[in-house]
Write an enzyme that holds these catalytic residues in place. Sequence first.
Site, mmCIF file in Angstrom:
data_model
loop_
_atom_site.group_PDB
_atom_site.id
_atom_site.type_symbol
_atom_site.label_atom_id
_atom_site.label_comp_id
_atom_site.label_asym_id
_atom_site.label_seq_id
_atom_site.Cartn_x
_atom_site.Cartn_y
_atom_site.Cartn_z
ATOM 1 N N ARG A 68 1.221 -1.736 -4.414
ATOM 2 C CA ARG A 68 0.321 -0.985 -5.298
ATOM 3 C C ARG A 68 -0.807 -1.883 -5.824
ATOM 4 O O ARG A 68 -1.953 -1.451 -5.943
ATOM 5 C CB ARG A 68 1.134 -0.413 -6.470
ATOM 6 C CG ARG A 68 0.330 0.457 -7.430
ATOM 7 C CD ARG A 68 1.257 1.103 -8.451
ATOM 8 N NE ARG A 68 0.514 1.966 -9.369
ATOM 9 C CZ ARG A 68 0.519 1.853 -10.684
ATOM 10 N NH1 ARG A 68 1.238 0.899 -11.263
ATOM 11 N NH2 ARG A 68 -0.174 2.683 -11.436
ATOM 12 N N HIS A 72 -4.793 -1.078 -5.568
ATOM 13 C CA HIS A 72 -5.652 -0.983 -6.745
ATOM 14 C C HIS A 72 -6.773 -2.020 -6.705
ATOM 15 O O HIS A 72 -7.838 -1.799 -7.286
ATOM 16 C CB HIS A 72 -4.820 -1.152 -8.024
ATOM 17 C CG HIS A 72 -4.121 0.102 -8.438
ATOM 18 N ND1 HIS A 72 -4.255 0.656 -9.697
ATOM 19 C CD2 HIS A 72 -3.284 0.927 -7.752
ATOM 20 C CE1 HIS A 72 -3.524 1.768 -9.769
ATOM 21 N NE2 HIS A 72 -2.929 1.938 -8.600
ATOM 22 N N VAL A 76 -11.420 -0.898 -5.945
ATOM 23 C CA VAL A 76 -12.403 -1.238 -6.988
ATOM 24 C C VAL A 76 -13.119 -2.526 -6.566
ATOM 25 O O VAL A 76 -12.513 -3.586 -6.517
ATOM 26 C CB VAL A 76 -11.725 -1.431 -8.362
ATOM 27 C CG1 VAL A 76 -12.768 -1.671 -9.439
ATOM 28 C CG2 VAL A 76 -10.853 -0.230 -8.707
ATOM 29 N N GLY A 78 -13.838 -3.453 -3.722
ATOM 30 C CA GLY A 78 -13.328 -3.976 -2.467
ATOM 31 C C GLY A 78 -12.188 -4.960 -2.686
ATOM 32 O O GLY A 78 -11.795 -5.266 -3.811
ATOM 33 N N ASN A 97 -4.596 1.371 -14.952
ATOM 34 C CA ASN A 97 -3.877 0.175 -14.501
ATOM 35 C C ASN A 97 -2.846 -0.311 -15.523
ATOM 36 O O ASN A 97 -2.323 -1.424 -15.399
ATOM 37 C CB ASN A 97 -4.859 -0.961 -14.209
ATOM 38 C CG ASN A 97 -5.576 -0.775 -12.888
ATOM 39 O OD1 ASN A 97 -5.075 -0.112 -11.985
ATOM 40 N ND2 ASN A 97 -6.765 -1.355 -12.768
ATOM 41 N N HIS A 195 4.154 5.677 -0.908
ATOM 42 C CA HIS A 195 5.012 6.230 -1.958
ATOM 43 C C HIS A 195 6.447 6.446 -1.489
ATOM 44 O O HIS A 195 7.245 7.050 -2.202
ATOM 45 C CB HIS A 195 4.425 7.549 -2.471
ATOM 46 C CG HIS A 195 3.245 7.372 -3.371
ATOM 47 N ND1 HIS A 195 2.544 8.419 -3.910
ATOM 48 C CD2 HIS A 195 2.632 6.241 -3.822
ATOM 49 C CE1 HIS A 195 1.548 7.957 -4.653
ATOM 50 N NE2 HIS A 195 1.585 6.630 -4.612
ATOM 51 N N THR A 250 15.315 7.718 -0.214
ATOM 52 C CA THR A 250 15.573 6.312 0.136
ATOM 53 C C THR A 250 14.527 5.434 -0.546
ATOM 54 O O THR A 250 13.717 4.788 0.114
ATOM 55 C CB THR A 250 15.509 6.117 1.668
ATOM 56 O OG1 THR A 250 14.221 6.571 2.139
ATOM 57 C CG2 THR A 250 16.600 6.903 2.370
ATOM 58 N N ASP A 255 10.346 3.736 4.782
ATOM 59 C CA ASP A 255 10.595 4.588 5.946
ATOM 60 C C ASP A 255 9.767 5.863 5.838
ATOM 61 O O ASP A 255 8.908 5.985 4.962
ATOM 62 C CB ASP A 255 12.091 4.911 6.062
ATOM 63 C CG ASP A 255 12.665 5.560 4.805
ATOM 64 O OD1 ASP A 255 11.890 6.126 4.002
ATOM 65 O OD2 ASP A 255 13.893 5.512 4.624
#
Length: 326
Positions: A68, A72, A76, A78, A97, A195, A250, A255
């Site tokens: 993540r 993030h 922003v 690059g 954030n 996710h 899971t 996966d």
Amino acid sequence: MLSPARSCVSTMTALLVVMILSVMAAGEVSALQTGFYDNSCPKAEETIYGTLQQLHANDPDLPPVLLRLHFHDCFVRGCDGSVLLQGSGTERTAPVNARLEGFGAIDAAKAAVEKLCPGVVSCADILAFAARDSVKMVGGPGWEVPAGRRDGTVSLASEASSNLPGAQMDVNQLTANFGKQGLTRDDMVILSGAHTIGEAACVHIDNRIYDYPSPSGVDPLLPKDFAAKLKKKCRERGSTKRKFDLDSGTSATFDAQYYKNLAKRTGLLTSDQVLYEDTRTRPLVLESSNNANFFPKFTQAMVKMSQISTLEGSQGQIRQRCGYVN
């Protein structure tokens, strides 16, 4: 005089040069390359992986946190490590954030490579390597990470708030948001597969279990038993402390279960479930519901994302400490 054939070749060559220069000017050609540190710091990637692996042994939640963090960062300014900078008004202070973690792990990886090769490996590259390593550590695919990013010197909270996608966005909004970064709708669907690991704060699903515009206040797409589980776990409305697994099947394994969940309508966030409900994105959701299809698409999308607006060559700097400009 040039013959007609040679004249044609000369004209085509000139056009090709113009096209290449135009593309370079538009920032579409990246100088990043795999094996970038093979000569300047040959054990860089090995050292970063080993450091993160040791930290993961004591912190099972680390992989989704680092994945993540890279996302993030790239959305922003690059992929320039600007999300790591500390101080008043930086990206880290933006409300969007507020729950970002993993900064200590990146600092540890940076310290480890600094001992080997001082002033060589950028924090932006460490973020890209860490994202790849995190996926690999929990059963996902590995991939070659093009490197050579330089670190930015500017970080603004306002830019984080205006560039990162929201948990309540629909497909049109998500497509537009990713499009600003040069990513396609298909890229958006595949990158959303991140996710499959990690958690979300309950505050992000209040709109589905308490505030939905229906007689019960519950999103009718949610299966009743799943909605009950969500309410039990997220019984404090507006809670940022309580969390729920993004992938209820899971959550600790990288996966394709995320996409299977969407087909069962047990996607957690609105921005997840809309990918199945919208007929434009549903085919790719269904196609990606097995690892054989999902993994290669995900690695390609990650490489593409990791090259958004990178600083290269003499641009930016190589920070000595990731949280501070030199």
